[in-house]
Scaffold this motif. Structure first.
Motif, PDB file in Angstrom:
ATOM      1  N   ASP A  50      31.106  38.334  38.813  1.00 16.55           N
ATOM      2  CA  ASP A  50      31.755  37.825  37.610  1.00 16.55           C
ATOM      3  C   ASP A  50      32.380  38.960  36.798  1.00 16.55           C
ATOM      4  O   ASP A  50      33.260  38.720  35.965  1.00 16.55           O
ATOM      5  CB  ASP A  50      30.741  37.075  36.749  1.00 16.55           C
ATOM      6  N   GLU A  69      36.672  36.395  43.654  1.00 15.13           N
ATOM      7  CA  GLU A  69      36.806  34.944  43.542  1.00 15.13           C
ATOM      8  C   GLU A  69      36.638  34.434  42.112  1.00 15.13           C
ATOM      9  O   GLU A  69      37.240  33.416  41.746  1.00 15.13           O
ATOM     10  CB  GLU A  69      35.774  34.278  44.458  1.00 15.13           C
ATOM     11  N   ARG A  70      35.816  35.118  41.299  1.00 12.30           N
ATOM     12  CA  ARG A  70      35.537  34.584  39.965  1.00 12.30           C
ATOM     13  C   ARG A  70      35.407  35.675  38.903  1.00 12.30           C
ATOM     14  O   ARG A  70      34.831  35.456  37.845  1.00 12.30           O
ATOM     15  CB  ARG A  70      34.279  33.727  40.005  1.00 12.30           C
ATOM     16  N   ARG A 338      41.247  34.502  33.366  1.00 13.44           N
ATOM     17  CA  ARG A 338      40.233  33.592  33.917  1.00 13.44           C
ATOM     18  C   ARG A 338      39.164  33.281  32.867  1.00 13.44           C
ATOM     19  O   ARG A 338      38.746  34.145  32.101  1.00 13.44           O
ATOM     20  CB  ARG A 338      39.562  34.227  35.135  1.00 13.44           C
TER      21      ARG A 338
END
Length: 339
Positions: A50, A69-70, A338
């Motif tokens: 994260d 991915e995140r 994001r």
């Protein structure tokens, strides 16, 4: 007890115990230190992070950033961020942040102290007399000049450059700087001189100290032609980034006597290759540059308090990124951040 919601990965340099990072992120994120020495070692270990904290053993490139991915934030817990592809992160919607203030005093102290050691002949005499070269007096270091009234030139008058300017002024030196990105009036606030052209600063500086970031504009800024514009017998100090200065040209200028001394804390490649010309000169007492060269392994930033500071502030920026709070030191203005 609820498990932490996030995963934070530290790619390199920092090892267990992670007391500073965990003291900030406790209960919010699990923190993992990979101790990687190359980007390839990150494969399969960062994709689900994260947040990522990146140091300086390798470049964090588009190839890795695209696999995140995140990830909500990438933090470089230091001043320079040229080791992260900030444009690739921007396009992926990932903010990149640094810690721009932690080593200000230490780098300025290091730059000015090395300059003084070279200008006063201390390093030269220590190096030669230690191995029994020359008489036990000052003759072989002469001529040495009084510091008061000599010009201390600075390239890049940001936080560290300003701190170096104030320190150089305390020794009675005439301080001047070149920085095309600063607003008018900084020179008046500091009581120093401003040059609008780099060439003018080079030709007027008895000591030149670099404090600029490594960018496309500054890469290779100081090479052989620029060194030749400096006065004969001048001194060059680089505590900024290795790629700003052509160190091979520095060694050549020391060997021919154009530079009376050079202090290099940062190199184009760290650690340098065994056959690096700067290592050859530094290690070989018969090399004409040997006694006039101070070389450090990228340590001008270091002190115990500073380490605690950059690790803590880096973790605090990570925490803000994870929780969606305003970031303090974003350097890439990402598109569609994001959340």
């Amino acid at each position: 007890m609820t498990s932490p919601r996030f995963k934070v990965v530290i790619t390199d340099l920092i090892t267990e115990p992670l007391e500073y990072e965990r003291s900030v992120l406790d209960g919010v994120a699990d923190v993992v230190a990979l101790q990687a020495m190359s980007e390839s070692e990150l494969q399969g270990k960062v994709e689900d992070a994260d947040a990522v904290m990146v140091y300086h053993y390798f470049r964090f490139t588009d190839a890795t950033i695209k696999r995140l991915e995140r990830c909500r934030v990438i933090v470089r817990p230091g001043v320079g961020y040229d080791g992260v592809d900030i444009e690739a992160a921007r396009l992926q919607g990932i903010p990149v942040c640094n810690v721009p203030d932690y080593g200000t005093e230490e780098v300025a102290d290091s730059a000015v102290s090395m300059a003084i050691s070279l200008a006063r002949g201390s390093h030269f005499l220590n190096s030669r007399l230690k191995r029994g070269v020359g008489d036990w007096n000052v003759d072989q270091a002469a001529p040495l000049w009084r510091l008061r009234g000599r010009r201390f030139g600075i390239i890049g008058c940001g936080r560290i450059g300003t701190a170096a300017a104030l320190r150089a002024k305390s020794f009675g030196m005439d301080v001047a700087f070149y920085d095309p990105y600063l607003p008018d009036g900084i020179d008046k606030a500091l009581g120093v001189e401003r040059f609008d052209r780099l060439e003018e600063l080079l030709s007027a500086s008895h000591i030149l100290s670099l404090h600029c970031p490594l960018t496309a504009e500054t890469r290779g800024m100081i090479g052989g032609p620029q060194i030749r514009e400096m006065p004969w017998g001048s001194i060059l100090v680089n505590t900024s980034r290795g790629g700003v200065v052509d160190t091979a040209a520095v060694i050549a200028a020391l060997g021919e006597g154009h530079l009376a001394g050079a202090a290099i804390d940062v190199l184009e490649q760290e650690p340098p290759e065994p056959d690096s010309p700067v290592l050859a000169a530094w290690r070989d007492p018969t090399h004409p540059a040997h006694d006039r060269l101070l070389l450090n392994p990228h340590t001008a930033f270091y002190c115990e308090e500073g380490c605690a500071e950059f690790r803590t502030k880096g973790a605090q920026e990570v925490l803000r990124g994870l929780l969606g709070e305003p970031l303090r030191n974003c350097v890439n203005a990402p598109v569609n951040t994001r959340r």
